[in-house]
Design a protein around this motif. Sequence first.
Motif, mmCIF file in Angstrom:
data_model
loop_
_atom_site.group_PDB
_atom_site.id
_atom_site.type_symbol
_atom_site.label_atom_id
_atom_site.label_comp_id
_atom_site.label_asym_id
_atom_site.label_seq_id
_atom_site.Cartn_x
_atom_site.Cartn_y
_atom_site.Cartn_z
ATOM 1 N N MET A 48 -3.406 -2.125 1.516
ATOM 2 C CA MET A 48 -2.735 -0.843 1.293
ATOM 3 C C MET A 48 -3.242 0.248 2.232
ATOM 4 O O MET A 48 -4.421 0.335 2.533
ATOM 5 N N ASP A 49 -2.302 1.077 2.683
ATOM 6 C CA ASP A 49 -2.617 2.300 3.422
ATOM 7 C C ASP A 49 -2.121 3.457 2.563
ATOM 8 O O ASP A 49 -0.918 3.690 2.459
ATOM 9 N N PHE A 50 -3.021 4.174 1.929
ATOM 10 C CA PHE A 50 -2.623 5.221 0.988
ATOM 11 C C PHE A 50 -1.968 6.412 1.675
ATOM 12 O O PHE A 50 -1.367 7.253 1.015
ATOM 13 N N LYS A 51 -2.108 6.513 2.998
ATOM 14 C CA LYS A 51 -1.454 7.599 3.715
ATOM 15 C C LYS A 51 0.025 7.321 3.966
ATOM 16 O O LYS A 51 0.807 8.244 4.185
ATOM 17 N N LYS A 52 0.411 6.048 3.946
ATOM 18 C CA LYS A 52 1.817 5.689 4.131
ATOM 19 C C LYS A 52 2.125 4.369 3.414
ATOM 20 O O LYS A 52 2.461 3.366 4.049
ATOM 21 N N PRO A 53 2.003 4.379 2.085
ATOM 22 C CA PRO A 53 2.211 3.140 1.324
ATOM 23 C C PRO A 53 3.612 2.564 1.479
ATOM 24 O O PRO A 53 3.791 1.344 1.469
ATOM 25 N N HIS A 54 4.612 3.447 1.631
ATOM 26 C CA HIS A 54 5.989 2.948 1.758
ATOM 27 C C HIS A 54 6.168 2.103 3.015
ATOM 28 O O HIS A 54 6.968 1.164 3.022
ATOM 29 N N GLU A 55 5.417 2.424 4.068
ATOM 30 C CA GLU A 55 5.513 1.635 5.288
ATOM 31 C C GLU A 55 4.927 0.235 5.074
ATOM 32 O O GLU A 55 5.432 -0.758 5.614
ATOM 33 N N ILE A 56 3.875 0.138 4.278
ATOM 34 C CA ILE A 56 3.303 -1.163 3.943
ATOM 35 C C ILE A 56 4.320 -2.008 3.193
ATOM 36 O O ILE A 56 4.534 -3.191 3.493
#
Length: 491
Positions: A48-56
Amino acid sequence: MDFGLSLASYFVLIFTLLYILKSWKKSHVTNFPPGPRCLPLIGNLHLMDFKKPHEIYLGLAKKYGPVFSFQMGTQKMVVLAGYETVKEALVNNAEDFGERGVIRILKKMDNGMGVISSQGENWKVMRRFTISTLRDFGMGKSTIEEKIAEECVSLNKYFASFKGKPFESTMILNAAVANIIVAILLGYRMEYDDPQFKRLLDLTNENIRLLGKPMVSLTNIFPLLEYFPGSHKTILKNAEELYDFIRRTFVEYLKNLDENDQRSFIDVFLVKQKEEAGSPHSYFHNENLTKLVRNLFSAGMETTSTTLRWGILLMIKYPHIQEKVQEEISRVIGSAQPMYSHRTQMPYTNAVIHEIQRVADIVPLNLGHLTTRDVTFRGYSIPKGTYIIPLLTSVLRDETQFEKPEEFYPNHFLDSKGNFVKKDAFMPFSAGRRACAGETLARMELFVFFTSLMQQFTFSSPLGPNNVDLTPITGITNSPKPHEICAVPRN
């Protein structure tokens, strides 16, 4: 050996084993949607990347398909990607996917009350009351449109006061949009320089920003982190200050309540509360009122004002589109006050506003849903109580629905003759049972505020259009980075 240390280690071990057992049981649902391999305790947090979760999630959808699983800690979730998938779940199977997913920090803030994060009968009653009362106070009608038009005068005057010099617009746009819901909730608007108003806006803005912080996300996953310092404590403290203001307000309203002259949303709620005073099962109690008013204030301000900020930024980035909007405004409206009814005569401006909403992608993850029963969906088995993420960003960027999904392209909403075209995949307000209760009001606000600003000003950046940064700050919403704008009066 230190007995206290051994006992603490014992409890940590037991807690860890319980977490692993819970995770194992959830991951062994027969025919559960596929997803990345989970690690003990953390699940898929390492991905997970909490700065851009939607991209993950968008990346995982390409690998696992439009229905896949993802695990946050021990919580197994199902992500739905793409227009057809999200529509099938939220619209065609609205009852099965229609409950609100539990987010720990929101549950602590609202205690299951209000309308945004509530569930079951409380949600049904509060949503029905909210929509009915908003309509009574003019949502979708000329009465509220007049309030928006009046607010435009104050907003334009504020913008004009800078005489074309650079300024930051976040707070003033928040205040202008918030005043519409404030007029409904309280029965009057508040001045932009009112210290109480500014404090309410500050508290709300800070909470919106903090809700997207990694520490808050981790606290939602691992409850023990609640006992440590962090953004989650600031959010709860801010929420309590907002609740104190609301309680003081409705106590004053109760003293002067006239059942035959209900001037505000709070008045209507208090009258309903009196009518059901003898019922032990009434949902019209003070706690619901405080939570409901905060929900409406926050939701009524944040998404619309953020969309307007994106709109101005995109007009600066694409000045040729701004010119075409202004040409249509001059031709259709002239110097008259823009009204919502004008949109039918202004296909290009209407298309631009829709494309602003699509590209802005304000709530990319949507708010979580929950399955209300065991569901068979697209060949997969999804148990009752599974947390569902209907990935709105994947709908608004669906390449099967939009010709140039990664570009700002108003022609997405225009036919070959320049007529406005509705798109079923246009879902910035979500869809189904949990769609935004204030959608009609938000649409009206966006059109009237945006058109009024474009009528009165030409917008630019001190840095020039080529240096406008459209990279969002992602939290619970996608918002523009802080930036200065120049609003040059057109007359």
